[in-house]
Structure formats: structure tokens, C-alpha cells
Design a protein around this motif. Sequence first.
Motif, PDB file in Angstrom:
ATOM      1  N   UNK A   1     -56.110   2.565  25.743  1.00 21.63           N
ATOM      2  CA  UNK A   1     -55.609   3.893  25.412  1.00 21.63           C
ATOM      3  C   UNK A   1     -55.816   4.295  23.967  1.00 21.63           C
ATOM      4  N   UNK A   2     -56.278   3.375  23.135  1.00 19.55           N
ATOM      5  CA  UNK A   2     -56.501   3.701  21.731  1.00 19.55           C
ATOM      6  C   UNK A   2     -57.706   4.633  21.586  1.00 19.55           C
ATOM      7  N   UNK A   3     -57.727   5.394  20.489  1.00 18.52           N
ATOM      8  CA  UNK A   3     -58.708   6.467  20.328  1.00 18.52           C
ATOM      9  C   UNK A   3     -59.478   6.287  19.022  1.00 18.52           C
ATOM     10  N   UNK A   4     -60.806   6.209  19.125  1.00 16.19           N
ATOM     11  CA  UNK A   4     -61.702   6.122  17.968  1.00 16.19           C
ATOM     12  C   UNK A   4     -62.618   7.339  18.003  1.00 16.19           C
ATOM     13  N   UNK A   5     -62.466   8.223  17.011  1.00 15.59           N
ATOM     14  CA  UNK A   5     -63.194   9.498  17.010  1.00 15.59           C
ATOM     15  C   UNK A   5     -63.861   9.698  15.652  1.00 15.59           C
ATOM     16  N   UNK A   6     -65.134  10.066  15.654  1.00 18.21           N
ATOM     17  CA  UNK A   6     -65.821  10.434  14.418  1.00 18.21           C
ATOM     18  C   UNK A   6     -66.431  11.818  14.606  1.00 18.21           C
ATOM     19  N   UNK A   7     -66.758  12.452  13.490  1.00 23.54           N
ATOM     20  CA  UNK A   7     -67.261  13.821  13.529  1.00 23.54           C
ATOM     21  C   UNK A   7     -68.663  13.903  12.946  1.00 23.54           C
ATOM     22  N   UNK A   8     -69.492  14.744  13.563  1.00 23.31           N
ATOM     23  CA  UNK A   8     -70.779  15.124  13.003  1.00 23.31           C
ATOM     24  C   UNK A   8     -70.807  16.645  12.893  1.00 23.31           C
ATOM     25  N   UNK A   9     -71.806  17.153  12.197  1.00 24.09           N
ATOM     26  CA  UNK A   9     -72.002  18.602  12.118  1.00 24.09           C
ATOM     27  C   UNK A   9     -73.272  18.957  12.887  1.00 24.09           C
ATOM     28  N   UNK A  10     -73.129  19.806  13.899  1.00 23.00           N
ATOM     29  CA  UNK A  10     -74.278  20.342  14.626  1.00 23.00           C
ATOM     30  C   UNK A  10     -74.781  21.545  13.833  1.00 23.00           C
ATOM     31  N   UNK A  11     -75.912  21.365  13.140  1.00 19.22           N
ATOM     32  CA  UNK A  11     -76.415  22.447  12.288  1.00 19.22           C
ATOM     33  C   UNK A  11     -76.867  23.656  13.093  1.00 19.22           C
ATOM     34  N   UNK A  12     -77.335  23.439  14.314  1.00 19.97           N
ATOM     35  CA  UNK A  12     -77.823  24.567  15.111  1.00 19.97           C
ATOM     36  C   UNK A  12     -76.706  25.533  15.468  1.00 19.97           C
ATOM     37  N   UNK A  13     -75.555  24.981  15.828  1.00 25.42           N
ATOM     38  CA  UNK A  13     -74.417  25.840  16.191  1.00 25.42           C
ATOM     39  C   UNK A  13     -73.439  26.022  15.033  1.00 25.42           C
ATOM     40  N   UNK A  14     -73.658  25.244  13.955  1.00 20.96           N
ATOM     41  CA  UNK A  14     -72.747  25.263  12.794  1.00 20.96           C
ATOM     42  C   UNK A  14     -71.313  24.963  13.237  1.00 20.96           C
TER      43      UNK A  14
ATOM     44  N   UNK B   1     -66.785   3.220   8.349  1.00 23.10           N
ATOM     45  CA  UNK B   1     -65.652   2.301   8.258  1.00 23.10           C
ATOM     46  C   UNK B   1     -64.875   2.265   9.571  1.00 23.10           C
ATOM     47  N   UNK B   2     -64.815   3.409  10.258  1.00 25.46           N
ATOM     48  CA  UNK B   2     -63.879   3.608  11.372  1.00 25.46           C
ATOM     49  C   UNK B   2     -63.941   2.534  12.459  1.00 25.46           C
ATOM     50  N   UNK B   3     -65.115   2.150  12.982  1.00 29.58           N
ATOM     51  CA  UNK B   3     -65.099   1.142  14.054  1.00 29.58           C
ATOM     52  C   UNK B   3     -64.501  -0.188  13.608  1.00 29.58           C
ATOM     53  N   UNK B   4     -64.804  -0.615  12.379  1.00 24.06           N
ATOM     54  CA  UNK B   4     -64.269  -1.879  11.874  1.00 24.06           C
ATOM     55  C   UNK B   4     -62.773  -1.760  11.592  1.00 24.06           C
ATOM     56  N   UNK B   5     -62.346  -0.608  11.084  1.00 29.23           N
ATOM     57  CA  UNK B   5     -60.913  -0.381  10.876  1.00 29.23           C
ATOM     58  C   UNK B   5     -60.177  -0.352  12.217  1.00 29.23           C
ATOM     59  N   UNK B   6     -60.792   0.235  13.208  1.00 26.36           N
ATOM     60  CA  UNK B   6     -60.223   0.350  14.551  1.00 26.36           C
ATOM     61  C   UNK B   6     -59.982  -1.023  15.171  1.00 26.36           C
ATOM     62  N   UNK B   7     -60.876  -1.967  14.897  1.00 29.60           N
ATOM     63  CA  UNK B   7     -60.786  -3.295  15.506  1.00 29.60           C
ATOM     64  C   UNK B   7     -59.829  -4.225  14.774  1.00 29.60           C
ATOM     65  N   UNK B   8     -59.319  -3.828  13.614  1.00 27.09           N
ATOM     66  CA  UNK B   8     -58.266  -4.594  12.963  1.00 27.09           C
ATOM     67  C   UNK B   8     -58.771  -5.699  12.064  1.00 27.09           C
TER      68      UNK B   8
END
Length: 471
Positions: A186-199, A117-124
Motif C-alpha cells: 500500500x505504500x506509494x512512490x511517486x516522481x514527477x516529470x514535465x511533458x513539454x508537449x502539453x506543458x 533519491x526517492x526509490x532508495x529513500x522509499x526502501x529504507x
Amino acid sequence: MFPRVLGAFLLSSLLLGACAGVPRRGAPVGPDASAIVPGFPADIRWIASTRHDVELRSPVLLRQVQRAADGGPVNVLVLSGGGAGGAFGAGALVGLSRRGTRPDFQIVTGVSAGALIAPLAFLGQDWDLQLAEAFSGAPTQHLMHARWLGALFGDSVYRGEPLAQLVDRYVTDELLRAVARESQKGRLLVVATTDLDSEQTVFWNLGLIAEQGGAKAKRLFRDVLIASASIPGVFPPVMIHVEQGGKTFEEMHVDGSAMASLFFIPDVAAILPNPLEPLRDGHLYLLINGPLRTAEATTRDQTFSILKRSAVAALQGGTRAAIEIAYAEAQRHRMSIAVTDIPDVYPFGGALEFDMSKMRALFDYGEHCALVDELWSTPIDALDQPPIPAEPARPQAVQCAGAELETPPLESASIPSNLPEPIGLTTYTRSHGDASGGELPLATLSKEAVSPPSDERSQHLAQRDIEPRAR
């Protein structure tokens, strides 16, 4: 649907230990920050698991966000995971656009379905057509293509191609250019993933990735989104190539919800002195794409039932804990905070129920709550709830999260009469306890512009001390 998926996943997990998987390159060793994605600046991602990481990056990013706010308060939108529950969040954002109360968000973060959802929400609101199409049911109904032999000898129960095709449908060159333009402000769009190798949870600055331009940036942008939504064992992981010390490695990335169901700040920042000072007097919005608890019930004394119930409890407990951390940080920095979630009594079938009619109903429900100005609640009201009935209510009879909040003095809790004409209408019947409302027109989408957004609702929520209510 969910019991079958979980059963298949558990079976495959037991058998995979005896089966050889597909060979892969090794993961990088040593400090995670020393591995970089070739061809990109190191700042496109960070781990932020240490005090040094937070203190190094936060000042730069927050000064950037203050510039985007142009002297006004900073608005932050946090989108949680939830799979099919993303239809609720998408509908809520479209409803806020139509009502004219959708803020301009300087920071947007997302995990799993929230990452999509985030990129579309970010663009308004100019991208509400794409947002509604993506989460109203039709594009997602073919996501669940089982591959049983692949589950035994591969890396997931379901094929990854349908999810990749869904992401490719919306991650266009036009979208990347639009994200890059907003990031340059200056706006910030950030998403998270999980790196399983480093946990570890890895935070990706999608705006900075988009600014790099070209096919390589587009590929990484879509890979990160796919990874963030790839439930471990259900969808295949995403391998991201990195370099360290002149050698090439692979990192295995999966659903960000494996480590964090939502994020406002890295966990370590919560124990540091004033890491978010530039956000003081800003507004924080937590949009939870799922319920915060399930009905009390007798759990069968069987392995599958115990594992299923435990997994759901762990996910929901993690979400509630994340809300508590965000609430504490908002109080520390005098930020207003508003929360919405799928009410516990709503007949939500789970994160993997991508039935088109049910997603459409959930999208309509989220839009309805925004249109009647009953979307937002307080963290205390959201978290402090009594046990819920075992039998869920009909969607049309479920109160919205903010249904019993006192109406702000400058706003009405009814649908405004001057809304732009929608594309298509459904009807929605509201019921509050014993008193049933009439049929309300529920607009599904609008192309027309609406009035400028207002933060009065969130400010009102932050100032009230509201008694818990049953939903």
C-alpha cells in the motif's frame, strides 16, 4: 561551472532556431489522460490538473496508504530537486538512519535529484549503502560531458549517456523487486516529470510500474527517473512512446522541476474541500536539496547576468511557494510539518557543481545535522529569513536548519553514544556564532540496524511557535 553551462545553453538556444533538429514522432493531441503507455495499466501515471482527476484518483490512493500505515499516522517524505544538492538530502537520510529517528514513510515523492533519491529513500535504511555511494560524489563527477556541436544541432549541451549510466547502476532487478513488494503493501512512490508537449506535470506511480515486472517495467522505471532529472537544454529529453486511438506517438519529458520543484499534492487539490482527509494527524517532511535564497548582490547590466539571476530567482521563488502550499495543506489537515534545506550561507556552488570533494562535504554536512538532531526546522523559520551576507561561510561554520530549536524533552541534541560503528569517519567542526564547538566524529555510514524510528521531533516542531533566526 554553472555560468559556463548557462552561457552555452543560451548560445545554443539562440542558434537552434535556425538549425534543424532530429525528426521525431508527433505528440498526442486531445485529452492527455487518453494517451497510455503500451503494455501498462493506465493508472501508472496521471496529470491531476483538474478537479475530476483528483477526485477520481485520490480516494483509491489514500485508502491504499492508510492500509500501509496500519492504523498509525501516515508519514510523507517530499524530496525536492537540486542537482548536486541531492548530496545533502542523501546524507540527511543516512544520518537519520544512524540516529534511529528515520520514520517509516508511507508516501515518498521526488522531483529531479529528489526523484533519483526517492526509490532508495522509499526502501529504507537497508539501502543506505547504495544511497551514500550514489550521492557522495564519485559516481556523479563524470556527468558533465559537453558536446558543443550537439548543443547547436541536437537537443542538449551535455551528453545523456553518463546520467543514464548512473541511473542504470542503481535501478537493478533487485531494487525493482523490493519497490514492488513495498508497493503491494500500500505504500506509494511517486516522481514527477514535465511533458513539454502539453506543458503539464506528469506524476508516475513507480511502485505500480515495478509491480508489472520484467524488462519492460525496468526500462520505463529508469526512463522516468532519467527524464525527471534531465534539465532542459543541459541534458537530452527522454522520449516516451504512448498510444492514443490506435496510433503511436512520442511525448517529450524533461526535469520535473521545470513545472514543480517539489510536490506534496497536485496544485488543484489545494483548492478542493478536504481532498486529503485520510492524512489527518499525519506527519509531513519536506527535504529541500538546495538553498531557499541567494545572497543580495548588484546584478550586472548584461543579458547573461540578468537571465542567470532571473532563472535562479524563479526557481527559488517556486520552491518557497510550494513550501507555503504544503504548509497550508498540513494545517488544514492537522498534519505536523518539518522542513530542512541547505542553509543560505552554505558555500553551495549550484545544481551542476558535481565536484566530488564538494559533494562529499555536503553529504557529510547533511548527515551531521541529522546526527546531532538539528536537521528539521519549521516552515515559518525556513521561509522568514533576513538578507544573507554576500560572502558564504565555510561549511564547518554553518549552522544546521534546526540548530536553534528548543530541544525536545525526550531527546538529546548531542550525538548518541550508542550509535553503531560507522564505515569510515571524518571530523566535523561546528561553530555557533562566536562560540565554537570541538571536533565531532562524523559517521559516514553504517550497515548495522538502529532503533525504531520516532516522530517525536516532527510533532514537537508542529506544536512550537518559533521566532525566525538567522542562518
